[in-house]
Design an enzyme around this catalytic site. Structure first.
Site, PDB file in Angstrom:
ATOM      1  N   LYS A  81       0.844  -1.204   0.000  1.00  0.00           N
ATOM      2  CA  LYS A  81       0.000   0.000   0.000  1.00  0.00           C
ATOM      3  C   LYS A  81       0.875   1.248   0.000  1.00  0.00           C
ATOM      4  CE  LYS A  81      -3.925  -2.053   2.390  1.00  0.00           C
ATOM      5  NZ  LYS A  81      -4.572  -2.327   3.670  1.00  0.00           N
ATOM      6  N   GLN A 118      -4.951  -1.542   9.373  1.00  0.00           N
ATOM      7  CA  GLN A 118      -4.724  -2.881   8.818  1.00  0.00           C
ATOM      8  C   GLN A 118      -5.333  -3.945   9.739  1.00  0.00           C
ATOM      9  OE1 GLN A 118      -3.381  -3.607   5.765  1.00  0.00           O
ATOM     10  NE2 GLN A 118      -4.007  -5.693   6.235  1.00  0.00           N
ATOM     11  N   ASP A 150     -11.593   2.757   3.100  1.00  0.00           N
ATOM     12  CA  ASP A 150     -11.871   1.319   2.947  1.00  0.00           C
ATOM     13  C   ASP A 150     -13.365   1.086   2.692  1.00  0.00           C
ATOM     14  OD1 ASP A 150      -9.831  -0.511   2.905  1.00  0.00           O
ATOM     15  OD2 ASP A 150      -9.583  -0.569   5.089  1.00  0.00           O
TER      16      ASP A 150
END
Ligand code: NAD
Length: 302
Positions: free
Chosen positions: A54, A98, A121
């Site tokens: 990422k 995460q 997200d």
């Protein structure tokens, strides 16, 4: 091989180039760049390798990237305070925690603490609600479903009026992609059926699909005879079925991955199909970048 291969690796490059160009233009006109923070708790190798990818992608497209690594025993309140800090940081447009988090931390509580306008997200209940309403309400579609829809559109597959069958009803893939495909608009307007472990006749539903989206996590679940000739098959499944020696790093072993569809047989029947690996996989981080850029654009009103 009869089916056209829909390659996520190629579509990723197209989209990342578009994002890079847009970031440069915004920087020139408005003097700002998108900011993304990645919060990593603990040192799980899988999480580290995902976060590293990422960060690399964020740098590539010209974002400000903040990596915030915390020890595995961080108290829940401290993690909440950290999220609050980034919620109030003007240079940050996207906050990413995460997963999975250590057991002493309530994941739901943490994800719900993220400002919905920085939830790139797309997992916050506010963004799930926005997705359900559709149209202008949608801010951040969750990344894997957004990647699936983007692949279908860029492959030139007609979605309007198409019979879409989604195998799987998870909150991160099945339910959101089903919801996205039934909305009005480009890359959607389909008739959608969702099948799952409670479905009586999986094969009969799959056989009707013009677009078959499979996210079950069961290797070779979908048999070639379940595929309608000419259908578009999107295989989201990533299943580790063994190990093999690495070509890039001699002496090391790498996982052998398989999708949920019997690819070798399916590609002789489908009109278009995604491979595993190299299909949906590369799209998730790409769409995370797209959502982060969107977040800055919403803020700038452009
Ligand atoms: P999940 O386990 O949360 O959900 C799987 C769903 O499939 C469930 O709703 C279940 O009802 C259904 N299902 C399972 N077995 C079935 C069967 N035999 N018949 C009918 N339905 C069945 O999984 P998930 O998080 O949605 O992920 C699904 C797969 O997609 C996994 O292989 C995962 O690794 C992969 N995945 C890939 C990406 C990516 O490539 N970026 C992202 C997310 C998930």
């Amino acid at each position: 091989m009869t089916a056209k291969l829909i390659k996520g690796t190629e579509i990723r490059e197209e989209i990342l180039e578009e994002i890079t160009a847009e970031v440069a233009e915004i920087k020139e006109k408005h003097g700002v760049i998108p900011g993304l923070v990645t919060i990593l708790v603990g040192e799980s190798p899988a999480s580290i390798s995902y976060v590293t990818l990422k960060i690399k992608t964020a740098h590539r497209v010209g974002f400000k990237e903040v990596q915030d690594s915390q020890s595995v025993d961080i108290p829940e309140d401290d993690l909440l305070a950290l999220i609050d800090k980034y919620n109030n940081d003007d240079s940050i447009n996207g906050i990413l925690v995460q997963l999975p988090l250590p057991k002493h931390i309530n994941e739901k509580k943490i994800l719900n603490a993220i400002d919905p306008d920085k939830d790139v997200d797309g997992f916050h209940p506010v963004n799930v609600g926005r997705l359900m309403i559709g149209g202008d309400e949608v801010k951040f579609p969750p990344c894997t479903p957004a990647g699936i829809q983007e692949m279908i559109v860029r492959a030139g597959v007609e979605t309007k009026g198409a019979e879409v069958v989604v195998v799987g009803r998870s909150n991160i893939v099945g339910k959101p992609i089903a919801n996205m495909m039934l909305q009005k608009g480009v890359g959607a307007n389909s008739t959608v059926t969702v099948v799952h472990t409670g479905t009586r006749d999986l094969a009969a539903h799959c056989k009707r699909a013009d677009i078959l989206i499979v996210a079950a996590g069961v290797p070779d679940l979908v048999k070639p005879e379940w595929i309608k000739p000419g259908a578009c098959v999107i295989d989201v499944g990533v299943n580790r079925v063994g190990e093999k020696p690495s070509v890039k790093n001699p002496g090391k072993m790498v996982a052998v991955l398989k999708g949920d569809v019997d690819f070798d047989a399916a590609k002789e029947i489908a009109g278009s199909i995604t491979p595993v690996p190299g299909g949906v996989g590369p799209m998730t981080i790409t769409m995370l970048m797209k959502n982060t850029l969107k977040s800055l654009k919403f803020k700038l009103g452009i």
